[in-house]
Structures are given as structure tokens and as C-alpha cells.
Scaffold this motif. Structure first.
Motif, PDB file in Angstrom:
ATOM      1  N   UNK A   1       0.857  -1.167   0.000  1.00 56.77           N
ATOM      2  CA  UNK A   1       0.000   0.000   0.000  1.00 56.77           C
ATOM      3  C   UNK A   1       0.902   1.228   0.000  1.00 56.77           C
ATOM      4  N   UNK A   2       0.567   2.170  -0.861  1.00 56.17           N
ATOM      5  CA  UNK A   2       1.266   3.447  -0.788  1.00 56.17           C
ATOM      6  C   UNK A   2       0.297   4.573  -1.107  1.00 56.17           C
ATOM      7  N   UNK A   3       0.578   5.716  -0.499  1.00 56.27           N
ATOM      8  CA  UNK A   3      -0.283   6.888  -0.627  1.00 56.27           C
ATOM      9  C   UNK A   3       0.570   8.043  -1.124  1.00 56.27           C
ATOM     10  N   UNK A   4       0.076   8.713  -2.147  1.00 61.12           N
ATOM     11  CA  UNK A   4       0.793   9.844  -2.721  1.00 61.12           C
ATOM     12  C   UNK A   4      -0.089  11.082  -2.596  1.00 61.12           C
ATOM     13  N   UNK A   5       0.464  12.151  -2.044  1.00 59.38           N
ATOM     14  CA  UNK A   5      -0.214  13.435  -1.962  1.00 59.38           C
ATOM     15  C   UNK A   5       0.327  14.306  -3.088  1.00 59.38           C
ATOM     16  N   UNK A   6      -0.566  14.791  -3.946  1.00 58.77           N
ATOM     17  CA  UNK A   6      -0.148  15.656  -5.047  1.00 58.77           C
ATOM     18  C   UNK A   6       0.435  16.953  -4.493  1.00 58.77           C
ATOM     19  N   UNK A   7       1.475  17.437  -5.106  1.00 57.08           N
ATOM     20  CA  UNK A   7       2.096  18.699  -4.686  1.00 57.08           C
ATOM     21  C   UNK A   7       1.246  19.903  -5.062  1.00 57.08           C
ATOM     22  N   UNK A   8       0.401  19.723  -6.041  1.00 54.73           N
ATOM     23  CA  UNK A   8      -0.363  20.838  -6.582  1.00 54.73           C
ATOM     24  C   UNK A   8      -1.848  20.663  -6.296  1.00 54.73           C
ATOM     25  N   UNK A   9      -2.504  21.772  -6.047  1.00 55.18           N
ATOM     26  CA  UNK A   9      -3.953  21.780  -5.873  1.00 55.18           C
ATOM     27  C   UNK A   9      -4.537  22.430  -7.125  1.00 55.18           C
ATOM     28  N   UNK A  10      -5.113  21.606  -7.974  1.00 51.18           N
ATOM     29  CA  UNK A  10      -5.655  22.095  -9.231  1.00 51.18           C
ATOM     30  C   UNK A  10      -7.174  22.042  -9.194  1.00 51.18           C
ATOM     31  N   UNK A  11      -7.789  23.132  -9.575  1.00 53.84           N
ATOM     32  CA  UNK A  11      -9.242  23.209  -9.633  1.00 53.84           C
ATOM     33  C   UNK A  11      -9.706  22.544 -10.927  1.00 53.84           C
ATOM     34  N   UNK A  12      -9.594  21.227 -10.955  1.00 55.80           N
ATOM     35  CA  UNK A  12      -9.968  20.434 -12.127  1.00 55.80           C
ATOM     36  C   UNK A  12     -10.812  19.259 -11.667  1.00 55.80           C
TER      37      UNK A  12
END
Length: 111
Positions: free
Chosen positions: A1-12
């Protein structure tokens, strides 16, 4: 199991991110195992937030089928998480253990 948090917050739309994941995994790449196929995308709720899930199947070097169960979660502030359970289909216990870990995942309250 692995979890990745995106570095960017995109309003998409969250659908765009799962489409990008599908696209990236279907492109030829010498570093990846051969992709056998992938499931339909399902809309779900994960820890109270909208999410999409999909499974990708790969042919392992030993001939086993390896599966990546991916959940993409988008919080209201556009924080994006990729939650992945990779397992060998020949060992159902590996899937069960990964899903136990994922089901215990909680987000801290937004402050």
C-alpha cells in the motif's frame, strides 16, 4: 500500500486525474511491467470525500497477475490523494491486508 499526496492543488475535475493515470499506464515504458488491462472507473466516497477507483492488471516477471487497485480522492480544497494497493492475484491475502490498511485511512478535520 502506498499513498501519494499531489504537490499541486488544481481546480480540475477528479475525472481528469484518473484519465491521466490511465493514459500514463497505457503508454509503452521500458520501466513498467506489461499492462494486461484495466477495469471501468467507479465513483465512490472515500473517508467522506468524492473519489474514483480503478484496477490495473500487469503481467509479472514470473507470469503471475499483479494488480494495482487505485483510488483517487479529491478534498474540497482540491488536495488530491492517490491511494494504491498493489498485490499479486495469486495471493488473496495480500489484497485483504492492503484493503484493511486502506479502510483504516482517515483525514484530519479541515482547519
Amino acid at each position: 500500500v502506498y499513498i501519494v499526496l499531489s504537490r499541486h492543488k488544481l481546480d480540475s475535475p477528479i475525472r481528469m486525474f484518473i484519465d491521466l493515470s490511465i493514459y500514463a499506464k497505457t503508454q509503452p515504458n521500458a520501466n513498467n511491467l506489461p499492462l494486461i488491462g484495466y477495469s471501468d472507473v467507479d465513483s465512490i466516497s472515500f473517508a467522506g470525500f468524492p473519489a474514483l477507483e480503478i484496477e490495473f492488471a500487469y503481467k509479472g516477471e514470473s507470469g503471475d497477475t499483479l494488480v494495482q487497485h487505485q483510488i483517487i480522492v479529491q478534498k474540497p480544497d482540491y488536495t488530491l490523494y492517490y491511494i494504491n494497493n498493489k498485490y499479486n492475484r495469486s495471493y488473496p491475502k495480500s489484497y485483504e491486508e492492503g484493503e484493511k490498511i486502506i479502510s483504516s485511512f482517515k483525514f484530519k478535520p479541515f482547519q
